[in-house]
Design an enzyme around this catalytic site. Structure first.
Site, PDB file in Angstrom:
ATOM      1  N   TYR A   1       0.838  -1.204   0.000  1.00  0.00           N
ATOM      2  CA  TYR A   1       0.000   0.000   0.000  1.00  0.00           C
ATOM      3  C   TYR A   1       0.865   1.243   0.000  1.00  0.00           C
ATOM      4  O   TYR A   1       1.836   1.329   0.776  1.00  0.00           O
ATOM      5  CB  TYR A   1      -0.890   0.009   1.256  1.00  0.00           C
ATOM      6  CG  TYR A   1      -1.796   1.210   1.318  1.00  0.00           C
ATOM      7  CD1 TYR A   1      -2.825   1.374   0.396  1.00  0.00           C
ATOM      8  CD2 TYR A   1      -1.628   2.186   2.303  1.00  0.00           C
ATOM      9  CE1 TYR A   1      -3.661   2.486   0.453  1.00  0.00           C
ATOM     10  CE2 TYR A   1      -2.464   3.292   2.371  1.00  0.00           C
ATOM     11  CZ  TYR A   1      -3.474   3.435   1.439  1.00  0.00           C
ATOM     12  OH  TYR A   1      -4.296   4.526   1.496  1.00  0.00           O
TER      13      TYR A   1
ATOM     14  N   ASP B   1       9.122   2.813   0.523  1.00  0.00           N
ATOM     15  CA  ASP B   1       8.028   3.470   1.225  1.00  0.00           C
ATOM     16  C   ASP B   1       8.150   3.083   2.701  1.00  0.00           C
ATOM     17  O   ASP B   1       7.757   1.982   3.108  1.00  0.00           O
ATOM     18  CB  ASP B   1       6.685   3.031   0.638  1.00  0.00           C
ATOM     19  CG  ASP B   1       5.510   3.705   1.325  1.00  0.00           C
ATOM     20  OD1 ASP B   1       5.726   4.323   2.400  1.00  0.00           O
ATOM     21  OD2 ASP B   1       4.386   3.614   0.812  1.00  0.00           O
TER      22      ASP B   1
ATOM     23  N   LYS C   1       3.687   9.245   9.219  1.00  0.00           N
ATOM     24  CA  LYS C   1       3.284   8.739  10.548  1.00  0.00           C
ATOM     25  C   LYS C   1       4.149   9.267  11.699  1.00  0.00           C
ATOM     26  O   LYS C   1       3.965  10.387  12.140  1.00  0.00           O
ATOM     27  CB  LYS C   1       3.258   7.209  10.545  1.00  0.00           C
ATOM     28  CG  LYS C   1       2.214   6.640   9.572  1.00  0.00           C
ATOM     29  CD  LYS C   1       1.942   5.182   9.826  1.00  0.00           C
ATOM     30  CE  LYS C   1       1.095   4.542   8.744  1.00  0.00           C
ATOM     31  NZ  LYS C   1      -0.330   4.724   8.870  1.00  0.00           N
TER      32      LYS C   1
HETATM   33  N1  PMP Z   1       2.501   4.253   2.520  1.00  0.00           N
HETATM   34  C1  PMP Z   1       2.352   3.331   3.480  1.00  0.00           C
HETATM   35  C2  PMP Z   1       3.304   2.171   3.530  1.00  0.00           C
HETATM   36  C3  PMP Z   1       1.347   3.463   4.434  1.00  0.00           C
HETATM   37  O1  PMP Z   1       1.206   2.533   5.391  1.00  0.00           O
HETATM   38  C4  PMP Z   1       0.489   4.585   4.368  1.00  0.00           C
HETATM   39  C5  PMP Z   1      -0.637   4.779   5.373  1.00  0.00           C
HETATM   40  N2  PMP Z   1      -0.998   3.713   6.120  1.00  0.00           N
HETATM   41  C6  PMP Z   1       0.686   5.520   3.343  1.00  0.00           C
HETATM   42  C7  PMP Z   1       1.699   5.331   2.447  1.00  0.00           C
HETATM   43  C8  PMP Z   1      -0.188   6.736   3.252  1.00  0.00           C
HETATM   44  O2  PMP Z   1       0.059   7.564   4.327  1.00  0.00           O
HETATM   45  P1  PMP Z   1      -1.037   8.650   4.824  1.00  0.00           P
HETATM   46  O3  PMP Z   1      -2.170   7.858   5.389  1.00  0.00           O
HETATM   47  O4  PMP Z   1      -0.314   9.488   5.830  1.00  0.00           O
HETATM   48  O5  PMP Z   1      -1.417   9.446   3.629  1.00  0.00           O
END
Ligand code: PMP
Length: 457
Positions: free
Chosen positions: A161, A261, A289
């Site tokens: 994701y 990521d 985060k």
């Molecule tokens: N990349 C990863 C690996 C994530 O876990 C998340 C959110 N869980 C995101 C991108 C997107 O981050 P945000 O919810 O702060 O937009």
């Protein structure tokens, strides 16, 4: 084939859950008339309805019914010091006092200092930019890679994701029946707005399967703008070391920017994220985060030549335009800096790891004594439990775990005062105490007893 170790009496689990959370149910019904599904983000919904929280302290949260929980959601991992940590409160209060505002709309020393800290930890000698969310960071990283290479296709791994943006919103949770050959997965849109032109530029790779990843990358390489990867799938399933090294080497040879990521893994798997864990430096790392300490933030950190495309003063020269009213806002960067500094104090990260390891062991042993096949996976301050006798190395393996039992176990845990989003990962914080782990183990044991005794009756 999913192996079912326990047949759950779903009705009874739901009745117990509903009898303790009546105020949440009421609020959910009202919220559904305001926002679709009663939530402001899809992830926040779960069946039968989400719990509405109203107060928190340290490792604990309280819902609108007055129930107390040990919290393992930690706002999807964003809170590494627990709720309302002293340094976070102080940072917010002192900022308002000293600056007299929440935002200037100009550069500040706070963003410079924190930006340099992140750059030095994740890509020494590189450059960085702040965004307002993890999604904005991954989106910016892909834009940078496309401009830098002049190529348009984006390769990602099945089950990974990267945020709800159409360029990356494919093959995150595809139906295995439609997703084709596990060795060469078909790109499947995760959302109805992802159009065909995006899918025609999407390449899906099989995680932890080097032979087939290599085949696809070699074939598509000349058209690929980047490869983006969650170095730990779902934040917890590690890329095997040989796989991660081969991925780095081949992308370097083919001149394809490699993007880690690290939105979940940054400051959680290690202080320096998966980048430190593997001792492999990607071309770009995306953060989010934890680096906001509980306030909205994201960051892109990486190779100076790639990031230099963002220089606004490249008059007449091609470049990448990126902007945002709240990028690097003083509140988020100051709270983020205070959080990262606290986590870097001697012993702080060790405590996080120890508590997490203790809970992993305890949960595993509770499942083992009841002959429930499982895998507990994760590094640092985060883990997940997969109910299966088989190894879990990629998305298709997860689809063969007992997600139904997991979901009802988690609803039973909520009823017993342990909060996590059903079927999601456990995230701990430095605020979790040995007593929290003991209490959680007892609640976990009680929840399993209820489920298994029902199953037998
Ligand atoms: N990349 C990863 C690996 C994530 O876990 C998340 C959110 N869980 C995101 C991108 C997107 O981050 P945000 O919810 O702060 O937009």
């Amino acid at each position: 084939m999913v192996v079912q170790a326990v047949r759950v009496n779903e009705r009874e689990v739901l009745e117990r859950f509903e009898s303790r959370t009546r105020a949440s149910a009421r609020m959910y019904r009202e919220a559904s008339k305001v926002a679709p599904g009663g939530v402001m983000a899809g992830i926040k919904y779960f069946n039968p309805y989400p719990i509405f929280m109203k107060r928190a302290e340290g490792s604990r949260v309280w819902d609108v019914d007055g129930n107390e929980y040990v919290d393992y959601l930690m706002s999807y991992g964003a809170l590494v010091l627990g709720h309302g940590h002293r340094v976070v409160k102080e940072a917010v209060e002192s900022l308002l006092d000293t600056m007299g505002t929440t935002v200037f709309g100009t550069p500040t020393e706070a963003e410079l200092r924190f930006g340099a800290t992140l750059r030095d930890l994740y890509h020494p000698g590189g450059l960085m930019r702040f965004t307002n969310s993890g999604l904005e960071a991954t989106l910016l990283s892909v834009r940078l890679a496309r401009a830098y290479t002049g190529r348009s296709k984006v390769a990602k791994f099945e089950g990974h994701y990267h945020g709800a943006v159409d360029r990356l919103l494919f093959s995150y949770s595809p139906d295995s029946k439609r997703a084709g050959d596990p060795e060469a997965p078909t790109p499947i849109a995760d959302s109805d707005d992802v159009d065909r032109s995006m899918l025609s530029e999407a390449v899906v790779l099989p995680f932890n399967d080097w032979e087939n990843t290599e085949k696809i990358l070699t074939k598509e390489g000349k058209d690929l703008a980047c490869v983006i990867v969650e170095p730990f799938e779902e934040g917890v399933i590690p890329g095997e070391l040989g796989f991660m090294r081969s991925l780095r080497n081949l992308t370097r040879d083919l001149k394809i920017p490699l993007i880690y990521d690290e939105v979940k893994t940054g400051f959680r798997v290690r202080l320096g994220g998966a980048t430190e864990f593997y001792a492999i430096t990607p071309d770009i790392a995306c953060l989010g985060k934890i680096i906001g300490g509980g306030l909205p933030i994201g960051a892109v950190v990486g190779d100076a030549n790639i990031l230099a495309q963002l220089e606004p003063s490249r008059e007449g020269k091609a470049g990448v335009f990126h902007s945002g009213t709240f990028n690097g806002n003083p509140l988020s960067v100051s709270v983020g800096m205070a959080t990262v500094n606290a986590l870097r104090q001697p012993g702080a990260f060790d405590i996080l790891r120890k508590r997490t390891d203790d809970l992993k062991r305890a949960i595993s042993s509770e499942l083992s004594v009841r002959d429930i096949p499982h895998r507990v996976m994760g590094e640092g301050g985060m883990f997940n439990v997969y109910l299966t006798p088989n190894p879990v190395r990629c998305y298709r393996d997860i689809t063969n775990t007992d997600l139904r039992l997991r979901r009802f176990l988690d609803l039973e845990l909520i009823t017993n005062g342990v909060y996590l989003k059903p079927a999601n990962r456990y995230c701990l914080s430095t605020a979790h105490t040995a007593e929290d782990i003991r209490a959680t183990t007892e609640k976990f044991s009680r929840s399993l007893d209820v489920l298994t005794s029902q199953a037998a009756s």
